[in-house]
Scaffold this active site. Structure first.
Site, PDB file in Angstrom:
ATOM      1  CB  SER A 152     105.785 -36.079 -21.244  1.00  9.42           C
ATOM      2  OG  SER A 152     107.188 -36.145 -21.070  1.00  9.42           O
ATOM      3  CE1 TYR A 165     105.118 -41.362 -19.760  1.00 11.05           C
ATOM      4  CE2 TYR A 165     106.803 -39.936 -20.681  1.00 11.05           C
ATOM      5  CZ  TYR A 165     105.790 -40.150 -19.768  1.00 11.05           C
ATOM      6  OH  TYR A 165     105.457 -39.166 -18.875  1.00 11.05           O
TER       7      TYR A 165
HETATM    8  N1  LIG Z   1     107.566 -37.478 -13.217  1.00 13.46           N
HETATM    9  C1  LIG Z   1     108.010 -36.988 -14.370  1.00 13.46           C
HETATM   10  O1  LIG Z   1     109.226 -36.778 -14.573  1.00 13.46           O
HETATM   11  C2  LIG Z   1     107.031 -36.648 -15.459  1.00 13.46           C
HETATM   12  C3  LIG Z   1     107.512 -35.940 -16.574  1.00 13.46           C
HETATM   13  C4  LIG Z   1     106.610 -35.611 -17.594  1.00 13.46           C
HETATM   14  C5  LIG Z   1     105.290 -35.961 -17.470  1.00 13.46           C
HETATM   15  N2  LIG Z   1     104.856 -36.656 -16.373  1.00 13.46           N
HETATM   16  C6  LIG Z   1     103.450 -37.013 -16.302  1.00 13.46           C
HETATM   17  O2  LIG Z   1     102.893 -36.388 -15.160  1.00 13.46           O
HETATM   18  C7  LIG Z   1     101.735 -37.130 -14.746  1.00 13.46           C
HETATM   19  C8  LIG Z   1     101.775 -37.302 -13.250  1.00 13.46           C
HETATM   20  O3  LIG Z   1     102.821 -38.204 -12.908  1.00 13.46           O
HETATM   21  P1  LIG Z   1     103.681 -38.071 -11.573  1.00 13.46           P
HETATM   22  O4  LIG Z   1     105.009 -37.578 -11.986  1.00 13.46           O
HETATM   23  O5  LIG Z   1     102.892 -37.317 -10.552  1.00 13.46           O
HETATM   24  O6  LIG Z   1     103.904 -39.575 -11.172  1.00 13.46           O
HETATM   25  P2  LIG Z   1     103.242 -40.520 -10.060  1.00 13.46           P
HETATM   26  O7  LIG Z   1     103.230 -39.843  -8.730  1.00 13.46           O
HETATM   27  O8  LIG Z   1     103.941 -41.820 -10.194  1.00 13.46           O
HETATM   28  O9  LIG Z   1     101.747 -40.630 -10.547  1.00 13.46           O
HETATM   29  C9  LIG Z   1     101.287 -41.461 -11.569  1.00 13.46           C
HETATM   30  C10 LIG Z   1      99.915 -41.901 -11.141  1.00 13.46           C
HETATM   31  O10 LIG Z   1      99.221 -42.522 -12.210  1.00 13.46           O
HETATM   32  C11 LIG Z   1      98.389 -43.503 -11.604  1.00 13.46           C
HETATM   33  N3  LIG Z   1      97.954 -44.501 -12.578  1.00 13.46           N
HETATM   34  C12 LIG Z   1      98.703 -45.121 -13.510  1.00 13.46           C
HETATM   35  N4  LIG Z   1      97.929 -45.968 -14.209  1.00 13.46           N
HETATM   36  C13 LIG Z   1      96.669 -45.858 -13.698  1.00 13.46           C
HETATM   37  C14 LIG Z   1      95.439 -46.475 -14.003  1.00 13.46           C
HETATM   38  N5  LIG Z   1      95.333 -47.396 -14.973  1.00 13.46           N
HETATM   39  N6  LIG Z   1      94.336 -46.127 -13.279  1.00 13.46           N
HETATM   40  C15 LIG Z   1      94.436 -45.225 -12.279  1.00 13.46           C
HETATM   41  N7  LIG Z   1      95.584 -44.591 -11.951  1.00 13.46           N
HETATM   42  C16 LIG Z   1      96.685 -44.913 -12.649  1.00 13.46           C
HETATM   43  C17 LIG Z   1      99.266 -44.114 -10.531  1.00 13.46           C
HETATM   44  O11 LIG Z   1      98.439 -44.784  -9.619  1.00 13.46           O
HETATM   45  P3  LIG Z   1      98.930 -46.113  -8.844  1.00 13.46           P
HETATM   46  O12 LIG Z   1      99.768 -45.603  -7.694  1.00 13.46           O
HETATM   47  O13 LIG Z   1      97.647 -46.745  -8.431  1.00 13.46           O
HETATM   48  O14 LIG Z   1      99.736 -46.927  -9.824  1.00 13.46           O
HETATM   49  C18 LIG Z   1      99.939 -42.878  -9.963  1.00 13.46           C
HETATM   50  O15 LIG Z   1      99.180 -42.329  -8.920  1.00 13.46           O
HETATM   51  C19 LIG Z   1     101.756 -38.430 -15.553  1.00 13.46           C
HETATM   52  O16 LIG Z   1     100.840 -38.325 -16.623  1.00 13.46           O
HETATM   53  C20 LIG Z   1     103.160 -38.482 -16.093  1.00 13.46           C
HETATM   54  O17 LIG Z   1     103.245 -39.234 -17.285  1.00 13.46           O
HETATM   55  C21 LIG Z   1     105.695 -36.988 -15.363  1.00 13.46           C
END
Ligand SMILES: NC(=O)c1ccc[n+]([C@@H]2O[C@H](COP(=O)([O-])OP(=O)(O)OC[C@H]3O[C@@H](n4cnc5c(N)ncnc54)[C@H](OP(=O)(O)O)[C@@H]3O)[C@@H](O)[C@H]2O)c1
Length: 260
Positions: A152, A165
């Site tokens: 990130s 984070y």
């Molecule tokens: N959204 C943003 O603004 C943003 C910005 C920068 C980076 N990111 C990064 O992008 C990546 C994807 O995130 P996203 O934005 O697509 O959000 P998201 O749709 O909320 O996805 C996060 C996923 O991580 C899973 N997860 C969390 N802990 C877990 C565990 N212990 N075991 C298995 N699954 C787990 C969640 O599953 P559950 O549904 O089962 O909890 C969820 O499916 C992440 O690494 C995030 O940090 C996001």
């Protein structure tokens, strides 16, 4: 000739393991591979949602889409055994691994409780580094492959509002960067992805909208292109590279007055 072909990679029908396949970004990324006839392993902890995503990906053209149900932060079987089982689901040839799972976490809760802080660091960094390690060793043995870690922009400079984070994502980015150095000049590629704000369930607690927000489709397409080119770092969307260069270089006397 496509970008991917000119970079020496054939993107058709690859074997792709997605750790955190229920993530909105990961799901959009998986769809790109499904349309090319990929064989997919979808790992996550929500069995019902994984099965629904697998069915959708097969309808979109995936040659296969198998699920692996586990808590990726603390796999009961251990990282090595869990990895071996996932690799076996695609016949032990793994072309791409995407480490996509993560939690935003509550900064205040982490400040107040070291167990919560450790949980956030374990989920976003330590476990992600463990998966990269087992996957990298596998790819080293097979002589090729692409590892993708979603970090990130929050990892580029510690800020009061989310440094737990940020530290985890910054540590993950540094780890992946070191791994890219380890494999420089080989056919194992390591891509660190640094997205800005993405409209996904992770950010549902934030006020959304405006030019800084990206869709998961955009981020997934950027990841796909950068991986095909063999890039090592991706800011997505691209303008975050400039924004973070400014933020990283702000003098402390200015930065410390900002409530960000
Ligand atoms: N959204 C943003 O603004 C943003 C910005 C920068 C980076 N990111 C990064 O992008 C990546 C994807 O995130 P996203 O934005 O697509 O959000 P998201 O749709 O909320 O996805 C996060 C996923 O991580 C899973 N997860 C969390 N802990 C877990 C565990 N212990 N075991 C298995 N699954 C787990 C969640 O599953 P559950 O549904 O089962 O909890 C969820 O499916 C992440 O690494 C995030 O940090 C996001």
């Amino acid at each position: 000739m496509s970008e991917a072909q000119s970079a020496g990679q054939n993107t058709a029908g690859q074997n792709v393991v997605i750790l955190g396949a229920t993530s909105a970004v990961a799901e959009r990324y998986a769809r790109l591979h499904a349309a090319r006839g990929a064989r997919l392993v979808l790992a996550g902890r929500d069995a019902r949602r994984l099965e629904a995503i697998a069915a959708d990906l097969k309808a979109r053209g995936a040659a296969s889409a198998q699920v692996a149900v586990l808590d990726l932060a603390t796999p009961e079987a251990g990282f090595d055994a869990a990895w071996t089982a996932m690799a076996a689901q695609v016949g032990h040839r793994v072309d791409i691994v995407l480490v996509a799972y993560g939690i935003l976490g509550d900064q205040k809760a982490a400040e107040a409780d070291t167990a919560e802080m450790t949980r956030q660091l374990t989920t976003n960094m330590a476990s992600a580094c463990a998966w990269l390690t087992v996957a990298a060793n596998h790819m080293e043995r097979q002589g090729r492959g692409t590892l993708i870690a979603i970090a990130s922009v929050a990892g580029d400079r510690g800020r009061q509002s989310n440094y737990v984070y940020g530290a985890a994502k910054g540590g993950l980015a540094l780890f992946a960067q070191g791994m890219a150095h380890r494999f420089a000049g080989t056919n194992v590629k390591v891509l660190t992805v640094k997205p800005g704000f993405i409209d996904t369930p992770m950010t549902d607690g934030l006020a959304k909208g405006g030019p800084l927000w990206a869709t998961p489709e955009k981020v997934a397409a950027d990841i796909d292109k950068a991986a095909a080119k063999g890039a090592t770092t991706l800011y997505t969307p691209w303008f975050w590279m400039g924004i973070m260069m400014i933020i990283r270089n702000l003098p402390g006397v200015v930065f410390n007055r900002m409530k960000i």
